[in-house]
Motif scaffolding. Structure first.
Motif, PDB file in Angstrom:
ATOM      1  N   ARG A  87      31.216   4.607 -12.313  1.00 60.37           N
ATOM      2  CA  ARG A  87      30.701   5.074 -13.612  1.00 60.37           C
ATOM      3  C   ARG A  87      30.038   3.918 -14.368  1.00 60.37           C
ATOM      4  NH1 ARG A  87      36.210   5.333 -13.837  1.00 60.37           N
ATOM      5  NH2 ARG A  87      36.208   7.577 -14.141  1.00 60.37           N
ATOM      6  N   THR A  88      29.298   4.270 -15.399  1.00 64.31           N
ATOM      7  CA  THR A  88      28.791   3.276 -16.346  1.00 64.31           C
ATOM      8  C   THR A  88      29.976   2.815 -17.185  1.00 64.31           C
ATOM      9  OG1 THR A  88      26.708   4.490 -16.533  1.00 64.31           O
ATOM     10  CG2 THR A  88      27.195   2.903 -18.273  1.00 64.31           C
ATOM     11  N   VAL A  89      30.115   1.503 -17.338  1.00 65.42           N
ATOM     12  CA  VAL A  89      31.146   0.982 -18.234  1.00 65.42           C
ATOM     13  C   VAL A  89      30.449   0.465 -19.484  1.00 65.42           C
ATOM     14  CG1 VAL A  89      33.030  -0.670 -18.517  1.00 65.42           C
ATOM     15  CG2 VAL A  89      32.635   0.413 -16.290  1.00 65.42           C
ATOM     16  N   PHE A  90      30.499   1.265 -20.530  1.00 58.87           N
ATOM     17  CA  PHE A  90      29.812   0.904 -21.770  1.00 58.87           C
ATOM     18  C   PHE A  90      30.714  -0.011 -22.589  1.00 58.87           C
ATOM     19  CE2 PHE A  90      27.475   1.938 -25.739  1.00 58.87           C
ATOM     20  CZ  PHE A  90      26.206   1.690 -25.255  1.00 58.87           C
TER      21      PHE A  90
ATOM     22  N   ARG B 248      38.633  -3.102 -11.728  1.00 50.45           N
ATOM     23  CA  ARG B 248      39.499  -2.320 -12.636  1.00 50.45           C
ATOM     24  C   ARG B 248      38.682  -1.617 -13.707  1.00 50.45           C
ATOM     25  NH1 ARG B 248      43.497  -0.964 -10.816  1.00 50.45           N
ATOM     26  NH2 ARG B 248      43.300   0.730 -12.285  1.00 50.45           N
ATOM     27  N   GLU B 249      37.703  -2.352 -14.230  1.00 54.06           N
ATOM     28  CA  GLU B 249      36.883  -1.794 -15.297  1.00 54.06           C
ATOM     29  C   GLU B 249      36.099  -0.584 -14.784  1.00 54.06           C
ATOM     30  OE1 GLU B 249      37.058  -5.090 -14.573  1.00 54.06           O
ATOM     31  OE2 GLU B 249      38.090  -5.796 -16.383  1.00 54.06           O
TER      32      GLU B 249
ATOM     33  N   PRO C 297      35.527  -2.095 -20.605  1.00 51.94           N
ATOM     34  CA  PRO C 297      35.277  -3.493 -20.254  1.00 51.94           C
ATOM     35  C   PRO C 297      36.523  -4.367 -20.413  1.00 51.94           C
ATOM     36  CG  PRO C 297      34.401  -3.022 -22.439  1.00 51.94           C
ATOM     37  CD  PRO C 297      34.922  -1.719 -21.895  1.00 51.94           C
ATOM     38  N   PHE C 298      36.616  -5.366 -19.567  1.00 55.32           N
ATOM     39  CA  PHE C 298      37.661  -6.403 -19.681  1.00 55.32           C
ATOM     40  C   PHE C 298      39.070  -5.817 -19.815  1.00 55.32           C
ATOM     41  CE2 PHE C 298      33.930  -9.036 -20.664  1.00 55.32           C
ATOM     42  CZ  PHE C 298      34.202 -10.131 -19.869  1.00 55.32           C
ATOM     43  N   VAL C 299      39.437  -4.968 -18.852  1.00 54.95           N
ATOM     44  CA  VAL C 299      40.804  -4.434 -18.822  1.00 54.95           C
ATOM     45  C   VAL C 299      41.572  -4.945 -17.599  1.00 54.95           C
ATOM     46  CG1 VAL C 299      40.358  -2.346 -20.176  1.00 54.95           C
ATOM     47  CG2 VAL C 299      39.964  -2.304 -17.711  1.00 54.95           C
ATOM     48  N   GLY C 300      40.906  -5.733 -16.741  1.00 57.59           N
ATOM     49  CA  GLY C 300      41.562  -6.285 -15.556  1.00 57.59           C
ATOM     50  C   GLY C 300      42.073  -7.695 -15.831  1.00 57.59           C
ATOM     51  N   PRO C 301      42.254  -8.501 -14.775  1.00 61.05           N
ATOM     52  CA  PRO C 301      42.803  -9.856 -14.939  1.00 61.05           C
ATOM     53  C   PRO C 301      41.975 -10.732 -15.899  1.00 61.05           C
ATOM     54  CG  PRO C 301      42.716  -9.233 -12.617  1.00 61.05           C
ATOM     55  CD  PRO C 301      42.045  -8.130 -13.374  1.00 61.05           C
ATOM     56  N   ALA C 302      40.644 -10.658 -15.800  1.00 60.40           N
ATOM     57  CA  ALA C 302      39.807 -11.469 -16.711  1.00 60.40           C
ATOM     58  C   ALA C 302      40.017 -11.008 -18.153  1.00 60.40           C
ATOM     59  CB  ALA C 302      38.335 -11.363 -16.319  1.00 60.40           C
TER      60      ALA C 302
ATOM     61  N   PHE D 187      29.315  -1.848 -11.931  1.00 62.06           N
ATOM     62  CA  PHE D 187      29.994  -2.819 -11.068  1.00 62.06           C
ATOM     63  C   PHE D 187      29.157  -3.043  -9.804  1.00 62.06           C
ATOM     64  CE2 PHE D 187      33.911  -3.208  -8.061  1.00 62.06           C
ATOM     65  CZ  PHE D 187      33.848  -4.587  -8.082  1.00 62.06           C
ATOM     66  N   ARG D 188      28.733  -4.282  -9.572  1.00 58.33           N
ATOM     67  CA  ARG D 188      28.060  -4.613  -8.310  1.00 58.33           C
ATOM     68  C   ARG D 188      29.081  -5.243  -7.372  1.00 58.33           C
ATOM     69  NH1 ARG D 188      23.379  -8.939  -6.623  1.00 58.33           N
ATOM     70  NH2 ARG D 188      22.489  -7.662  -4.978  1.00 58.33           N
TER      71      ARG D 188
END
Ligand code: URA
Length: 195
Positions: free
Chosen positions: A25-28, A47-48, A54-59, A86-87
């Motif tokens: 999906r698009t992560v806005f 994760r995102e 955005p920014f819900v994973g380890p980073a 996500f690429r």
């Protein structure tokens, strides 16, 4: 004048580059439209992409820690990315991050410009080289320019490193790298408008 909701709905159907196909999906971006600070990352991670934020994973967890230490509440900040899909490349059943190309950043630029126009923050912080180059051009260099506020399109912009670079870096240097990241965010915190 558009709104974040309108932009989000339009971006959800974005096919301006080929990254939309393999991504979930698009992560806005996410955060209040009244935010004084916009944080711009590179692109959603695994994760995102799955969670759609955005920014819900380890980073993101490291970013939250660093924001807290610099006196910034994540709830007062609008967080987004230069590229909204996500690429990745597959390795077995894992999806490994692949840095977006200049063309992906360019194709996605209208969404970032839209978000910045609606939120109209006093301060922008770019996280990492992709976001820095997206807004400041190809000559941007993190090591030389991080932590130094500059005027950018009527706002203040503070470039810094990306939290993933800290996580990927050598363990003995991680504490110092995190301290330097917090120091850059503290520079941005000091630019918070009064009131
Ligand atoms: N890295 C980014 O640049 N953005 C995210 O949303 C997550 C990881």
């Amino acid at each position: 004048m558009t709104t974040l909701e309108v932009l989000r709905r339009e971006a959800a159907r974005c096919e301006r580059c080929e990254l939309f196909e393999p991504a979930t999906r698009t992560v806005f971006g996410q955060g209040p439209a009244s935010a004084w600070l916009v944080l711009v990352g590179e692109q959603p991670g695994d994760r995102e992409d799955l969670e759609g934020a955005p920014f819900v994973g380890p980073a993101g967890r490291l970013l939250d820690t660093a924001l807290g230490r610099s006196g910034i509440d994540r709830g007062e900040v609008y967080v987004t990315n230069a590229v909204k899909h996500f690429r990745f490349e597959r390795s077995g059943n894992r999806r490994l991050h692949k840095t977006p190309a200049v063309g992906h950043v360019r194709a996605c630029r209208a969404w970032l410009d839209g978000e910045l126009a609606v939120v109209a923050p006093a301060v922008v912080v770019t996280l990492g080289a992709t976001a820095g180059k997206a807004l400041l051009g190809p000559a941007f260099r993190i090591t030389a320019e991080r932590g130094r506020p500059r005027d950018w399109e009527g706002r203040l912009l503070v470039p810094t490193t990306h939290p993933s670079a800290i996580l990927r870096g050598p363990a003995p240097e991680r504490d110092a790298a995190l301290d330097a990241f917090v120091a850059d965010l503290t520079v941005a915190a000091a630019l918070r408008p009064e009131g």
